[in-house]
Design a protein around this motif. Structure first.
Motif, PDB file in Angstrom:
ATOM      1  N   THR A 395       0.867  -1.180   0.000  1.00 28.45           N
ATOM      2  CA  THR A 395       0.000   0.000   0.000  1.00 28.45           C
ATOM      3  C   THR A 395       0.903   1.229   0.000  1.00 28.45           C
ATOM      4  O   THR A 395       1.746   1.387   0.881  1.00 28.45           O
ATOM      5  N   VAL A 396       0.728   2.097  -1.000  1.00 25.30           N
ATOM      6  CA  VAL A 396       1.674   3.185  -1.231  1.00 25.30           C
ATOM      7  C   VAL A 396       0.948   4.520  -1.250  1.00 25.30           C
ATOM      8  O   VAL A 396      -0.274   4.598  -1.100  1.00 25.30           O
ATOM      9  N   THR A 397       1.724   5.584  -1.456  1.00 25.40           N
ATOM     10  CA  THR A 397       1.186   6.940  -1.477  1.00 25.40           C
ATOM     11  C   THR A 397       0.589   7.259  -2.843  1.00 25.40           C
ATOM     12  O   THR A 397       0.752   6.525  -3.811  1.00 25.40           O
ATOM     13  N   ASN A 398      -0.096   8.363  -2.909  1.00 32.15           N
ATOM     14  CA  ASN A 398      -0.592   8.935  -4.161  1.00 32.15           C
ATOM     15  C   ASN A 398      -0.252  10.427  -4.161  1.00 32.15           C
ATOM     16  O   ASN A 398      -0.795  11.173  -3.341  1.00 32.15           O
ATOM     17  N   PRO A 399       0.675  10.881  -5.023  1.00 37.08           N
ATOM     18  CA  PRO A 399       1.411  10.196  -6.080  1.00 37.08           C
ATOM     19  C   PRO A 399       2.382   9.154  -5.524  1.00 37.08           C
ATOM     20  O   PRO A 399       2.672   9.125  -4.336  1.00 37.08           O
ATOM     21  N   TRP A 400       2.895   8.340  -6.476  1.00 32.86           N
ATOM     22  CA  TRP A 400       3.772   7.231  -6.117  1.00 32.86           C
ATOM     23  C   TRP A 400       4.885   7.133  -7.148  1.00 32.86           C
ATOM     24  O   TRP A 400       4.666   7.348  -8.335  1.00 32.86           O
ATOM     25  N   GLU A 401       6.082   6.818  -6.663  1.00 32.49           N
ATOM     26  CA  GLU A 401       7.240   6.695  -7.537  1.00 32.49           C
ATOM     27  C   GLU A 401       8.001   5.436  -7.172  1.00 32.49           C
ATOM     28  O   GLU A 401       8.167   5.118  -5.983  1.00 32.49           O
ATOM     29  N   ALA A 402       8.458   4.700  -8.188  1.00 31.73           N
ATOM     30  CA  ALA A 402       9.162   3.446  -7.943  1.00 31.73           C
ATOM     31  C   ALA A 402       9.975   3.077  -9.170  1.00 31.73           C
ATOM     32  O   ALA A 402       9.821   3.669 -10.250  1.00 31.73           O
ATOM     33  N   GLU A 403      10.848   2.093  -8.987  1.00 32.69           N
ATOM     34  CA  GLU A 403      11.517   1.468 -10.120  1.00 32.69           C
ATOM     35  C   GLU A 403      10.959   0.055 -10.252  1.00 32.69           C
ATOM     36  O   GLU A 403      11.124  -0.769  -9.356  1.00 32.69           O
ATOM     37  N   VAL A 404      10.270  -0.199 -11.352  1.00 33.52           N
ATOM     38  CA  VAL A 404       9.623  -1.484 -11.601  1.00 33.52           C
ATOM     39  C   VAL A 404      10.265  -2.102 -12.831  1.00 33.52           C
ATOM     40  O   VAL A 404      10.244  -1.514 -13.919  1.00 33.52           O
TER      41      VAL A 404
END
Length: 523
Positions: A395-404
Motif C-alpha cells: 500500500t503506497v502513497t498517491n502520487p507514487w514513484e518506484a523502479e519497476v
C-alpha cells in the motif's frame, strides 16, 4: 491396471491430448521510492505560500538556462533582449525576459477568503466543474517574491498554463502595465536515469541481461490503441487498473469484477491465453477502489432511524461491505501476483495531496501479505543504510514513484489531472500529462486548488528525475502517447480509464513499454 475405456459399460474415458505444462508467473523486480511519504508527527501550522517559493527556487535554474540559451544576444526590432532578475524590475517599453510562477486569476475559481468574509462557510461550498471562462475574463499573471504582472499575447493561447507552473517569458510592458509576451519557455523534461539504476536486472539462462542501458519507450504510436504486434515483448507485463468502485449494491458490477479476477488469475481462459497471462508480473491499482455510492435506505429503516435518533457516532451510517469486498478481491489475487495499491479521492485515506497509504488494518484478509511493520520501522530508524522491506501487497502513497523492472515509474490516482482539467478549455488529458512533465511538476495546482500538505523544506511534487512511465488513473477514457525531451528522454504516458465505467484494464510490456488495453465485460 485396467484403463477406464477398457471397462465394459463404463462411460468414462481417459483425457485426450498431451497434458499442458505447468505455468509459472514471471517475477517482478520492484523498488518503491518514498518520495511522497510524510512524517507521522507532521504539523499543519505553517503557511502554504512557502511551497511556491520552494518550487520557484528549485525549477528556476533549469528555466533560466533554456531561456538564456534562446534569448541572450537576441535583437528584436533593433533592440537587444536583456534579462531582469525580478518582476518588479520590468520597465515600460524595454524588451526583457524574466522568470516567475504563473497565477491564474479566474472568477469561477473558489476563493476561501471571499467565502469566509461572506459567511458562505455556513452552507455547503459550490463545486465548479470548470474554472475556465469562455468570455475571456480569465487573467494570466506572473509573480515572484517581488510582485506580480499580468501577461497578455497570442502566444499564451497556444500553451497550457495553470497556477503553480514555472515559466520564463520575453516581451515588453505596455501602457496598461501588462507584459506583452512574444515567447515563453518551460523547464522541459528533467534528466532521465538509465534503466536498472536502482535495482539489478534478473539473471536469465545463466547470464545477466547486461548493465545499465539507455533503452527507452519507442515513439511508434500516437493513437489510443496499440496493435498486437507492437504490444508483444520478450519480458513480462505490468497490469494497471483504476476505479474498481466496490460498492456492494450493484450486481452487474460485481459480475464484471469477478470476471476481472478470473482474467488476472487465468482461470477461465484457454491454455494459450493462460500462457500470456502468466507474463503479468504485477498489478497496480491506481485509486478509487471504493465507491461513494451509498446503499439507499428503505422507508422502514428511515423510520427506525428517526425513532432512535441519537447524538454522536452512528454506526448504522457506516457500510463496511465495500472495503470487505475489496479485501476479499485482493486476498484471492495476492497468492498469484504482487499488488501495489494507490489511494484515490474516494478511498479511506487522507484527502490532501500527497495521500498517504491506506492502512493495512483495512484489509484483515490481505494484511499477512504486507511487510512486517517491526522490520520496516527498524530499517528506517537504524541509520545503517538497510533497505526498507517491501511486502507482496504494498500500500503506497498517491502520487507514487518506484523502479519497476528497471523502469522509473510515476503514477497518480488522477486528482492532479482532474484539477488541471478545470483550468483549461481542452479535453486533452494526455496533453495535460505532457505539460506536467515539461513543467517538472506533478501537481502544480497544489496547494491553490488541490488540497495539499504545507511543505516547508522541500516540494516533492517537483520532478527531480524524468520517469520512463507516467500513468494517471480514474480518467474518462484510455489514451497513451510517447513524448521526447531535448536530451533524448522518452516518457510513455498512459491515461488509465475507470474500470467501473469502461471495464478496461491496461497492460504495459516490461521490455518495450508498449501498451494494450483489455476489455472485461459481461456479454
Amino acid at each position: 491396471m485396467t484403463a477406464l475405456d477398457e471397462i465394459p459399460g463404463n462411460l468414462l474415458r481417459t483425457p485426450s491430448g498431451k497434458p499442458e505444462a505447468e505455468l509459472e508467473r514471471v517475477s517482478s523486480t520492484y523498488k518503491p521510492l518514498q518520495s511522497f511519504k510524510l512524517d507521522r508527527d507532521r504539523s499543519y501550522k505553517q503557511q502554504f505560500a512557502d511551497m511556491y517559493f520552494l518550487r520557484l527556487t528549485k525549477i528556476k535554474p533549469a528555466v533560466e538556462q533554456l531561456a538564456s540559451a534562446a534569448w541572450d544576444d537576441t535583437v528584436i526590432g533593433g533592440e537587444p533582449v536583456k534579462k531582469v532578475e525580478r518582476v518588479l524590475d520590468i520597465r515600460q517599453g524595454e524588451l526583457c525576459w524574466v522568470t516567475g510562477t504563473v497565477y491564474m486569476d479566474m472568477p469561477l475559481k473558489p476563493n476561501i477568503l471571499e467565502d469566509v468574509s461572506k459567511d458562505r462557510w455556513l452552507s455547503a461550498p459550490i463545486s465548479n466543474k470548470k474554472y475556465y471562462s469562455e468570455d475571456g475574463s480569465d487573467a494570466v499573471t506572473l509573480e515572484d517574491e517581488s510582485g506580480r504582472i499580468r501577461l497578455v499575447g497570442d502566444v499564451l493561447k497556444s500553451v497550457i498554463l495553470v497556477t503553480g507552473c514555472i515559466i520564463a517569458v520575453v516581451g515588453t510592458e505596455n501602457v496598461n502595465g501588462e507584459l506583452e509576451v512574444i515567447d515563453l519557455k518551460f523547464p522541459d523534461l528533467p534528466p532521465q536515469p538509465d534503466r536498472w539504476t536502482l535495482t539489478k536486472p534478473p539473471v536469465t539462462n545463466g547470464s545477466s541481461k547486461g548493465s545499465k542501458t539507455k533503452t527507452k519507450p519507442k515513439p511508434k504510436d500516437e493513437d489510443a490503441e496499440m496493435t498486437d504486434a507492437q504490444s508483444k515483448g520478450n519480458g513480462g507485463k505490468i497490469a494497471i487498473v483504476s476505479g474498481l468502485g466496490f460498492s456492494g449494491n450493484d450486481a452487474s458490477r460485481a459480475l464484471e469484477l469477478n470476471l476481472l479476477l478470473e482474467y488476472l488469475l487465468g482461470e477461465s481462459l484457454d491454455p494459450a491465453a493462460q500462457r500470456e497471462l502468466s507474463q503479468i508480473s504485477r498489478l497496480i491499482i491506481a485509486g478509487n477502489s471504493i465507491s461513494l455510492e451509498e446503499r439507499r435506505a428503505t422507508d422502514e429503516e428511515m423510520t427506525e432511524k428517526r425513532a432512535h435518533k441519537k447524538y454522536g457516532y452512528d454506526s448504522s451510517a457506516y457500510n463496511a461491505l465495500p472495503s470487505q469486498l475489496l479485501d476479499e478481491f485482493l486476498a484471492t489475487l495476492l497468492p498469484a501476483m504482487p499488488v501495489t495499491l494507490l489511494p484515490g479521492a474516494q478511498d479511506p485515506a487522507n484527502a490532501s495531496y500527497p495521500q498517504q497509504p491506506i492502512h493495512p488494518a483495512m484489509f484483515p484478509q490481505s494484511r499477512p501479505y504486507t511487510a512486517n511493520p517491526a522490520a520496516t520501522a527498524s530499517a528506517s530508524t537504524s541509520g545503517k543504510g538497510e533497505e526498507e522491506q517491501v511486502g507482496w501487497f504494498d500500500t503506497v502513497t498517491n502520487p507514487w514513484e518506484a523502479e519497476v523492472d528497471g523502469w522509473r515509474v510515476l503514477g497518480t490516482g488522477g486528482q492532479n489531472v482532474d484539477d488541471i482539467f478545470k483550468y483549461v478549455g481542452s479535453d486533452d488529458r494526455l496533453g495535460m500529462m505532457e505539460a506536467m512533465c515539461r513543467w517538472r511538476c506533478s501537481a502544480p495546482t497544489a496547494p491553490d486548488t488541490l488540497w495539499s500538505y504545507p511543505f516547508q523544506d522541500d516540494d516533492p511534487f517537483v520532478m527531480q528525475a524524468c520517469p520512463h512511465l507516467y500513468f494517471v488513473g480514474c480518467q474518462p477514457e484510455f489514451g497513451t502517447r510517447v513524448i521526447e525531451g531535448p536530451e533524448g528522454q522518452a516518457v510513455r504516458l498512459v491515461a488509465v480509464p475507470s474500470f467501473s465505467a469502461a471495464q478496461e484494464i491496461v497492460l504495459v510490456d516490461t521490455e518495450t513499454l508498449d501498451v494494450t488495453k483489455v476489455k472485461i465485460a459481461a456479454i
